[in-house]
Scaffold this active site. Structure first.
Site, mmCIF file in Angstrom:
data_model
loop_
_atom_site.group_PDB
_atom_site.id
_atom_site.type_symbol
_atom_site.label_atom_id
_atom_site.label_comp_id
_atom_site.label_asym_id
_atom_site.label_seq_id
_atom_site.Cartn_x
_atom_site.Cartn_y
_atom_site.Cartn_z
ATOM 1 N N CYS A 114 0.825 -1.228 0.000
ATOM 2 C CA CYS A 114 0.000 0.000 0.000
ATOM 3 C C CYS A 114 0.850 1.266 0.000
ATOM 4 O O CYS A 114 0.415 2.304 -0.494
ATOM 5 C CB CYS A 114 -0.912 0.011 1.217
ATOM 6 S SG CYS A 114 -1.933 -1.455 1.302
ATOM 7 N N HIS A 263 -3.840 6.982 0.823
ATOM 8 C CA HIS A 263 -4.054 5.632 0.283
ATOM 9 C C HIS A 263 -5.473 5.221 0.657
ATOM 10 O O HIS A 263 -5.904 5.399 1.801
ATOM 11 C CB HIS A 263 -3.024 4.669 0.871
ATOM 12 C CG HIS A 263 -3.451 3.239 0.753
ATOM 13 N ND1 HIS A 263 -3.794 2.667 -0.447
ATOM 14 C CD2 HIS A 263 -3.617 2.269 1.696
ATOM 15 C CE1 HIS A 263 -4.161 1.416 -0.235
ATOM 16 N NE2 HIS A 263 -4.053 1.150 1.049
ATOM 17 N N ASN A 293 -9.989 -0.974 -2.380
ATOM 18 C CA ASN A 293 -8.581 -0.742 -2.039
ATOM 19 C C ASN A 293 -7.720 -1.337 -3.158
ATOM 20 O O ASN A 293 -7.711 -2.557 -3.351
ATOM 21 C CB ASN A 293 -8.296 -1.420 -0.691
ATOM 22 C CG ASN A 293 -6.863 -1.281 -0.237
ATOM 23 O OD1 ASN A 293 -5.968 -0.988 -1.027
ATOM 24 N ND2 ASN A 293 -6.642 -1.510 1.044
#
Ligand code: UT7
Length: 336
Positions: A114, A263, A293
């Site tokens: 991430c 993020h 995500n």
């Protein structure tokens, strides 16, 4: 030392939209649970034959180049962040070199999940600062859908992730641009939590032939695992820490922030950061509702959409921040 300026940003998401209702048919979950816990309404799933991690990265790059009004031939280095490469090895950077018909330039692959895009941007920034390269392509691209456990067993993880790619073209600042560009980047890690969010197999500790030999219903190491609550608690702390670190380092105040592009891990995480830091809605960009995500791709996809909506303009102060598997976390402060 030179300054790095973002000249263009682009993204590509797969055509197939997967709504929460589609997941309800595959596992014991509900649209309400997914929206309330994560904010996600839909995500994209790739056509596994054509929308590969490298191919999506190339598409995002083409748009970034077009918006930068640049030719691919100007790129001196490729930095590619992903946790879902087309192959175990080589990494996808070389596939981009080939697909764009570039000369034999360097291609670096970044593995920080991430936080991967911010790590990759930091690498690009260092090469530009030192004068080694003038123009660097930075990509974040992920294809999660093919490896998710889309059954009841995997529901806590599988409803969160989606596919997509984003790319930026970073270039040495020209004369008269000294007050613009990447002001600083800040990188962190804490390996003691490596297994709290991980894909453990196949790996050099557990090769495919062993997995096959031991095949049983309990062996789920080849699906991503996440200790969701634990990760959540660390995420909210580290995000805020690393954003504040960037402002303190540059003697700036968070009140001067024009746009935070976090993020896209969970809408509740973004909202917690926003509230804790006293930021207004206009100061935070979220699009997890549409894409889920997408790990290393989430920041450049969000940045690209923010740019399209006129929310990122020259002279504005933009902060990128990420937290994820590793654990790793990072931020970048940019005078756009
Ligand atoms: O991108 C890298 C960093 N990642 C993150 O930062 C993600 C961090 N973690 C999270 O976003 C959240 O922890 C999740 C969204 C993963 C989970 O949300 P939560 O509020 O922490 O839920 P939970 O894991 O505590 O589960 C609550 C309940 C459980 O049932 P019981 O034990 O209360 O009966 C789960 O079994 O929800 C159940 N559950 C589900 N129910 C319906 C878990 N997944 C699902 C599901 N649908 N998909």
């Amino acid at each position: 030392m030179y300054r790095s300026i973002v000249r263009g940003v682009g993204h590509y998401v797969p055509k197939r939209v997967v709504r929460n209702s589609e997941l309800e048919a595959l596992m014991d979950t509900s649209d309400t649970w997914i929206r309330e816990r994560t904010g996600i309404e839909e995500r994209r799933f790739s056509d596994l034959a054509t929308e590969t991690t490298s191919a999506m990265g190339v598409q995002a790059t083409r748009l970034a180049l077009e918006r930068a009004r640049m030719e691919a031939s100007e790129i001196d280095l490729i930095v590619f962040a992903t946790l879902s490469p087309d192959y175990y090895f080589p990494g996808p950077g070389v596939q981009v070199q080939q697909a764009l018909g570039l000369p034999e330039i360097g291609a670096i692959d970044i593995r920080n999940q991430c936080s991967g895009f911010v790590y990759a941007l930091s690498v690009a920034d260092q090469f530009i600062k030192t004068g080694m390269y003038r123009t660097v392509l930075v990509i974040g691209s992920e294809l999660h859908s093919g490896g998710l456990d889309l059954t009841d067993r995997g529901r806590a993880v599988s409803v969160i992730f989606g596919d997509g790619a984003g790319a930026v073209i970073v270039q040495r600042a020209g004369e008269g641009e000294a007050d613009r560009g990447i002001l600083s980047t800040h990188l962190h890690s804490q390996g003691e939590h490596a297994e709290e969010l991980a894909l453990l197999e196949p790996s050099t500790r557990h090769w495919v032939h062993k997995i096959v030999a031991e095949q049983s219903a309990e062996n789920t190491g080849y699906y991503p695992y996440m200790n969701g609550n634990f990760v959540f608690k660390h995420a909210v702390t580290r995000f805020i820490e690393v954003i504040e670190e960037a402002f303190t380092y540059n003697n700036l105040d968070v009140s001067q922030l024009d746009l935070l592009v976090p993020h896209q891990a969970n809408l509740r995480i973004s909202q917690f950061i926003q509230q804790s830091m006293g930021l207004g809605d206009h100061q935070v960009f979220n699009n997890i509702q549409k894409y889920g995500n997408t790990t290393a791709a989430s920041i450049p996809i969000a940045l690209s959409e923010a740019w399209e909506q006129g929310r990122v303009k020259p002279g504005q102060l933009v902060c990128l921040a990420a937290f994820g598997s590793g654990f790793t976390w990072a931020s970048a402060l940019i005078r756009w």
